[in-house]
Motif scaffolding. Structure first.
Motif, PDB file in Angstrom:
ATOM      1  N   ASP A 139      40.576  42.432  45.760  1.00 50.60           N
ATOM      2  CA  ASP A 139      41.047  41.477  46.836  1.00 50.60           C
ATOM      3  C   ASP A 139      41.557  40.012  46.238  1.00 50.60           C
ATOM      4  O   ASP A 139      42.171  39.466  46.751  1.00 50.60           O
ATOM      5  CB  ASP A 139      40.214  41.559  48.109  1.00 50.60           C
ATOM      6  CG  ASP A 139      38.729  40.800  47.730  1.00 50.60           C
ATOM      7  OD1 ASP A 139      38.647  40.422  46.586  1.00 50.60           O
ATOM      8  OD2 ASP A 139      38.160  40.541  48.764  1.00 50.60           O
ATOM      9  N   ILE A 140      40.935  39.542  45.451  1.00 52.93           N
ATOM     10  CA  ILE A 140      41.335  38.378  44.554  1.00 52.93           C
ATOM     11  C   ILE A 140      42.798  38.477  43.932  1.00 52.93           C
ATOM     12  O   ILE A 140      43.317  37.321  43.430  1.00 52.93           O
ATOM     13  CB  ILE A 140      40.150  37.735  43.740  1.00 52.93           C
ATOM     14  CG1 ILE A 140      39.874  38.629  42.799  1.00 52.93           C
ATOM     15  CG2 ILE A 140      39.025  37.262  44.391  1.00 52.93           C
ATOM     16  CD1 ILE A 140      39.724  38.184  41.371  1.00 52.93           C
ATOM     17  N   VAL A 141      43.027  39.666  43.576  1.00 54.38           N
ATOM     18  CA  VAL A 141      44.560  39.721  43.081  1.00 54.38           C
ATOM     19  C   VAL A 141      45.467  40.040  43.931  1.00 54.38           C
ATOM     20  O   VAL A 141      45.491  40.971  44.748  1.00 54.38           O
ATOM     21  CB  VAL A 141      44.487  40.966  41.913  1.00 54.38           C
ATOM     22  CG1 VAL A 141      46.216  41.405  41.400  1.00 54.38           C
ATOM     23  CG2 VAL A 141      43.773  40.637  40.912  1.00 54.38           C
ATOM     24  N   ARG A 142      46.625  38.878  44.160  1.00 61.07           N
ATOM     25  CA  ARG A 142      47.438  39.081  45.343  1.00 61.07           C
ATOM     26  C   ARG A 142      48.505  40.116  44.674  1.00 61.07           C
ATOM     27  O   ARG A 142      49.278  40.854  45.746  1.00 61.07           O
ATOM     28  CB  ARG A 142      48.016  37.539  45.460  1.00 61.07           C
ATOM     29  CG  ARG A 142      47.091  36.965  46.416  1.00 61.07           C
ATOM     30  CD  ARG A 142      47.507  35.671  46.936  1.00 61.07           C
ATOM     31  NE  ARG A 142      48.004  34.786  45.642  1.00 61.07           N
ATOM     32  CZ  ARG A 142      48.914  34.206  45.260  1.00 61.07           C
ATOM     33  NH1 ARG A 142      50.181  34.341  46.021  1.00 61.07           N
ATOM     34  NH2 ARG A 142      49.147  33.475  44.183  1.00 61.07           N
ATOM     35  N   ARG A 143      48.846  40.084  43.550  1.00 63.00           N
ATOM     36  CA  ARG A 143      49.814  40.814  43.091  1.00 63.00           C
ATOM     37  C   ARG A 143      49.845  41.018  41.455  1.00 63.00           C
ATOM     38  O   ARG A 143      49.423  39.995  40.832  1.00 63.00           O
ATOM     39  CB  ARG A 143      51.334  40.128  43.251  1.00 63.00           C
ATOM     40  CG  ARG A 143      52.408  41.060  43.064  1.00 63.00           C
ATOM     41  CD  ARG A 143      53.595  40.277  43.581  1.00 63.00           C
ATOM     42  NE  ARG A 143      53.830  39.186  42.872  1.00 63.00           N
ATOM     43  CZ  ARG A 143      55.213  39.127  41.987  1.00 63.00           C
ATOM     44  NH1 ARG A 143      55.944  40.132  41.747  1.00 63.00           N
ATOM     45  NH2 ARG A 143      55.553  38.150  41.231  1.00 63.00           N
ATOM     46  N   VAL A 144      50.020  42.253  40.966  1.00 59.34           N
ATOM     47  CA  VAL A 144      50.118  42.478  39.643  1.00 59.34           C
ATOM     48  C   VAL A 144      51.693  42.052  39.088  1.00 59.34           C
ATOM     49  O   VAL A 144      52.485  42.992  39.381  1.00 59.34           O
ATOM     50  CB  VAL A 144      49.847  43.742  39.021  1.00 59.34           C
ATOM     51  CG1 VAL A 144      49.827  44.034  37.604  1.00 59.34           C
ATOM     52  CG2 VAL A 144      48.372  43.983  39.187  1.00 59.34           C
ATOM     53  N   ASP A 199      49.082  37.351  40.003  1.00 57.60           N
ATOM     54  CA  ASP A 199      49.200  36.363  40.950  1.00 57.60           C
ATOM     55  C   ASP A 199      47.775  36.378  41.631  1.00 57.60           C
ATOM     56  O   ASP A 199      47.331  37.447  42.112  1.00 57.60           O
ATOM     57  CB  ASP A 199      50.128  36.346  42.029  1.00 57.60           C
ATOM     58  CG  ASP A 199      51.602  36.454  41.461  1.00 57.60           C
ATOM     59  OD1 ASP A 199      51.757  35.756  40.024  1.00 57.60           O
ATOM     60  OD2 ASP A 199      52.479  36.681  42.073  1.00 57.60           O
ATOM     61  N   VAL A 200      46.895  35.351  41.525  1.00 57.17           N
ATOM     62  CA  VAL A 200      45.496  35.541  41.843  1.00 57.17           C
ATOM     63  C   VAL A 200      45.463  34.569  43.071  1.00 57.17           C
ATOM     64  O   VAL A 200      45.852  33.412  43.259  1.00 57.17           O
ATOM     65  CB  VAL A 200      44.474  35.545  40.825  1.00 57.17           C
ATOM     66  CG1 VAL A 200      44.457  36.501  39.674  1.00 57.17           C
ATOM     67  CG2 VAL A 200      44.687  33.996  40.090  1.00 57.17           C
ATOM     68  N   ALA A 201      44.049  34.533  43.959  1.00 50.56           N
ATOM     69  CA  ALA A 201      43.676  33.776  44.909  1.00 50.56           C
ATOM     70  C   ALA A 201      42.870  32.370  43.956  1.00 50.56           C
ATOM     71  O   ALA A 201      42.617  32.727  42.995  1.00 50.56           O
ATOM     72  CB  ALA A 201      42.654  34.314  45.704  1.00 50.56           C
ATOM     73  N   ASP A 202      43.370  31.368  44.614  1.00 49.18           N
ATOM     74  CA  ASP A 202      43.013  30.124  43.886  1.00 49.18           C
ATOM     75  C   ASP A 202      41.577  29.618  44.240  1.00 49.18           C
ATOM     76  O   ASP A 202      41.466  28.788  45.116  1.00 49.18           O
ATOM     77  CB  ASP A 202      43.977  29.096  44.134  1.00 49.18           C
ATOM     78  CG  ASP A 202      43.763  27.646  43.474  1.00 49.18           C
ATOM     79  OD1 ASP A 202      42.898  27.751  42.597  1.00 49.18           O
ATOM     80  OD2 ASP A 202      43.879  26.596  43.889  1.00 49.18           O
ATOM     81  N   ARG A 203      40.510  30.496  43.610  1.00 48.09           N
ATOM     82  CA  ARG A 203      39.033  29.864  43.973  1.00 48.09           C
ATOM     83  C   ARG A 203      38.322  30.540  42.791  1.00 48.09           C
ATOM     84  O   ARG A 203      38.712  31.188  42.078  1.00 48.09           O
ATOM     85  CB  ARG A 203      38.492  30.767  45.207  1.00 48.09           C
ATOM     86  CG  ARG A 203      38.701  32.111  45.210  1.00 48.09           C
ATOM     87  CD  ARG A 203      37.978  32.724  46.659  1.00 48.09           C
ATOM     88  NE  ARG A 203      37.740  34.146  46.602  1.00 48.09           N
ATOM     89  CZ  ARG A 203      38.617  35.031  47.415  1.00 48.09           C
ATOM     90  NH1 ARG A 203      39.553  34.528  48.031  1.00 48.09           N
ATOM     91  NH2 ARG A 203      38.156  36.209  47.281  1.00 48.09           N
ATOM     92  N   SER A 204      37.079  29.816  42.769  1.00 46.20           N
ATOM     93  CA  SER A 204      35.954  29.902  41.594  1.00 46.20           C
ATOM     94  C   SER A 204      35.661  31.459  41.737  1.00 46.20           C
ATOM     95  O   SER A 204      35.702  32.012  42.642  1.00 46.20           O
ATOM     96  CB  SER A 204      34.829  28.963  41.727  1.00 46.20           C
ATOM     97  OG  SER A 204      34.171  29.449  42.812  1.00 46.20           O
ATOM     98  N   GLY A 205      35.478  31.981  40.464  1.00 43.12           N
ATOM     99  CA  GLY A 205      34.843  33.257  40.201  1.00 43.12           C
ATOM    100  C   GLY A 205      36.054  34.240  40.001  1.00 43.12           C
ATOM    101  O   GLY A 205      35.725  35.503  39.797  1.00 43.12           O
ATOM    102  N   VAL A 206      37.252  33.789  40.226  1.00 49.29           N
ATOM    103  CA  VAL A 206      38.254  34.789  39.861  1.00 49.29           C
ATOM    104  C   VAL A 206      38.205  35.397  38.435  1.00 49.29           C
ATOM    105  O   VAL A 206      38.419  36.567  38.400  1.00 49.29           O
ATOM    106  CB  VAL A 206      39.772  34.185  40.156  1.00 49.29           C
ATOM    107  CG1 VAL A 206      40.773  35.028  39.496  1.00 49.29           C
ATOM    108  CG2 VAL A 206      39.864  33.758  41.502  1.00 49.29           C
TER     109      VAL A 206
END
Lengths: 441, 441
Positions: free
Chosen positions: B424-429, B365-372
């Motif tokens: 920090d861009i990974v909210r959850r594995v 589960d990742v942050a919804d922004r560019s560069g992820v």
């Protein structure tokens, strides 16, 4: 001169040096250390019988080659004979001479064991010789050893298998790509899955020979290839395959060996051994056997359902099965023992196909008028065949009726189909196929 | 007094009279004539060792029962000892005493052979005793005999199997009905597929013991249950199973025994033996193993891929396997021989899990922004793990990244997952699962 070996090895005579034979020789050479560790003494090639001495054979000492197979198998310095020539003669004569001379025998000869197993097994009994033949059925799949040994304390009801890779490849192509038989056969020939003369495979002769060997082992009774009811796949049409697909089934060429329960419920009536294309449900494990793979389903009283799956042919898999047998007979020699002897103590009759209980799927092109179903149903009733399901499709020229029966004697089902052909409302019997491995009664 | 028998029978001491033992006794009684025909002499029960004499046992002569198992196994009139007590002691002590006293032994004792096979196999070698144990792994599926005998002339690369019925039932329910682990476990318990305390099954202990026995046989080397890397299925979530389904795969608890090629390409580095839930493609034959069935896939150099399928547990199937072994050792006695001896000549090391080469499926589960994607890819690169496929799904709170890797050392993959957790861009594995039986490198 070689230095004297501390442990005397076991000496092997190899009969035949084609695809399988040369692979056996290669494995014996390349895995010599492994084989010695597993057997306790080294294995050595004493000689190789071939038809022609003038062909180059890679990695094989020409001094080992001979065209005099009979002298080779009876030589004093030979302990084990491996026969991968195939065919009835001279293979039979050579195996009998070898066993008489006290040699242990490993053979991949399906034709001989299916046609005249009695003579070969009889000689093994008479001379107290080891006779192993795992490679004769389903290549490298360890199937005969489990039947001969693991399940020997159980009671096998049924053996149901895909034992011919060529026909499975063809039927799989027909199922996957909607190809017709001719087209799928051509492709199989191009890829080397089918021979230029495909008769032995597509007419079911190969499968029937394997069925005879399996039935002998499973039911401890005499069955020859000639006893096996055999139908090939040359008449399987794209429409048959599509019809199967429509009802969640797939067409496979099956070898079926079945105990037929008598009134005592204990397989007393006899055995049924047959080879034909049949519909099986897609959920059955045999349905997922693709391409040229083989698989055999065994149903036993205590063990339940077992399946054995693998490559059913090819030089390397067959050679692997031969090597397994070779190690077994070599170990027996080392410890001064022998393997299980074929005991055919249950002389059960092989029932004629007409008395075998099966189910039919029948697709009819019919006249588009009222009363058709009633007339068709009456024909089934006349032969005492019960209908499990019926569906009507299409209109006018395309009016079709699909009937699936309950279980009935094959003769009654066949007579019903004949009767249907005679009805004037039936324009054509478009497809007739048996239904197997589906537990509807 | 009974009339004197023309042929002296072989006398069997049965240790244990629970589900399997009572079934063995029943089959010996009911199939006595068949067994005699197959062995050549009758089998007779000499005695049955039980813990308590006061329980009623149907069809069993109370005079046969004893609580003194040690005296029974060393009695002069006993030829064969069948052990179906299970556990380490007193089973080990009884088997050793029996072999020392010259008895042939049949055992279904998975725990003992996995924990201390060395002692038991060593005693068989030392005393020249027959030791058969087909029932210890995968119930009635004839698997050990093919490995010990049929494939003995081949070179096994890999054994990959579903060897625990309880966990397969649970995972199958999760796959078929979308059930969660807890719900599927409860259902399995209600139906008797899982025990009240399911730890041994769901934590993979049972599968690990079987993996150790299979690895010993396949690679001719010492492996104990403690050497096996083990992960159970308690942490498999409905999301893991759905993720597998989305990519045409299914989650199965696999026991994997693999040769790890050295620089010589010949399994020189060692063996990897492990048990964990993994994704396999739905087209793989193991994927179609449903409910509580077991199946084991064997890959060998010459034989190619083989699969053995059947009921892996239960009183009747296990008893069938015991009976098969009993017939084999009885035949050996009759002809004065013995079966194959375990030869552990290839002392290959068991590699730590970190050095095992695997593939991972990772859902983030990742942050919804560019560069992820760039940041995530960098983390993989940092650990030298190559990505095979990546897909991005959802938006905002639901933004997800699914990554499937190429093959890499497990330690590098695990370190990558740790690294991802720290971004920090990974909210959850959300899911991590190994990928097996998929030939992508």
């Amino acid at each position: 001169m070689k230095p004297t070996e501390s442990k005397p090895g076991l000496r092997v005579a190899l009969l035949g040096c084609g695809t399988v034979g040369s692979e056996v020789a290669r494995l014996m050479r390349e895995q010599a250390a492994d084989l010695e560790a597993r057997i306790g003494v080294p294995l050595e090639l004493a000689g190789i019988a071939v038809r022609r001495l003038d062909r180059r054979r890679e990695g094989i000492d020409p001094a080992l080659l001979t065209t005099d197979a009979l002298s080779l198998v009876t030589r004093d310095d030979v302990d084990i004979v491996v026969e991968v020539i195939g065919g009835i003669e001279p293979a039979r004569q050579l195996l009998l001479a070898a066993m008489k001379a006290g040699k242990a025998v490993v053979t991949a000869n399906k034709a001989l064991l299916a046609q005249d197993g009695e003579t070969v097994f009889g000689a093994a009994r008479e001379y107290g010789a080891d006779l192993y033949y795992e490679a004769a059925v389903a290549g490298a799949i360890p199937l005969l050893r489990p039947l001969r040994e693991s399940l020997v304390g159980d009671h096998v009801h049924r053996v149901l298998g895909i034992v011919n890779g060529t026909t499975n490849y063809i039927l799989d192509q027909m199922d996957t790509h909607g190809a017709g038989f001719g087209e799928a056969l051509e492709e199989a020939q191009e890829l080397g899955y089918a021979e230029a003369d495909p008769t032995a495979d597509v007419e079911g002769f190969d499968a029937a020979a394997k069925a005879a060997i399996l039935a002998q082992l499973a039911f401890h009774t005499h069955v020859t290839a000639a006893d096996v009811h055999r139908e090939g796949i040359t008449e399987v049409t794209a429409a048959d395959v599509a019809g199967a697909r429509a009802r969640g089934s797939v067409v496979k060429l099956l070898a079926i060996c079945e105990r037929v329960p008598g009134d005592d419920g204990d397989g007393g009536r006899g055995v049924s051994v047959r080879v034909y294309p049949a519909m099986i449900p897609r959920s059955h494990p045999l349905a997922s056997v693709r391409e040229a793979y083989n698989a055999v389903f065994v149903e036993a009283r205590s063990a339940g359902s077992l399946m054995f799956y693998g490559a059913g042919a090819g030089g390397a898999p067959t050679a692997s099965a031969v090597l397994g047998d070779l190690v077994a007979v070599a170990r027996n020699r080392v410890i001064g023992s022998r393997g299980p002897v074929e005991v055919t103590y249950a002389e059960l009759p092989v029932l004629p196909m007409g008395e075998t209980i099966t189910r039919y799927y029948i697709q009819l092109d019919v006249a588009d008028r009222s009363g058709v179903l009633a007339q068709v149903a009456e024909e089934f009733a006349r032969h005492d065949v019960s209908i499990q399901a019926v569906s009507q499709d299409g209109q006018g020229e395309d009016a079709q009726l699909v009937v699936v029966t309950h279980r009935a004697p094959d003769a009654a089902l066949a007579a019903t189909v004949e009767g249907l052909r005679g009805l004037d409302i039936v324009r054509r019997v478009a497809s007739v196929m048996r239904v197997e491995a589906d537990e509807t009664p």
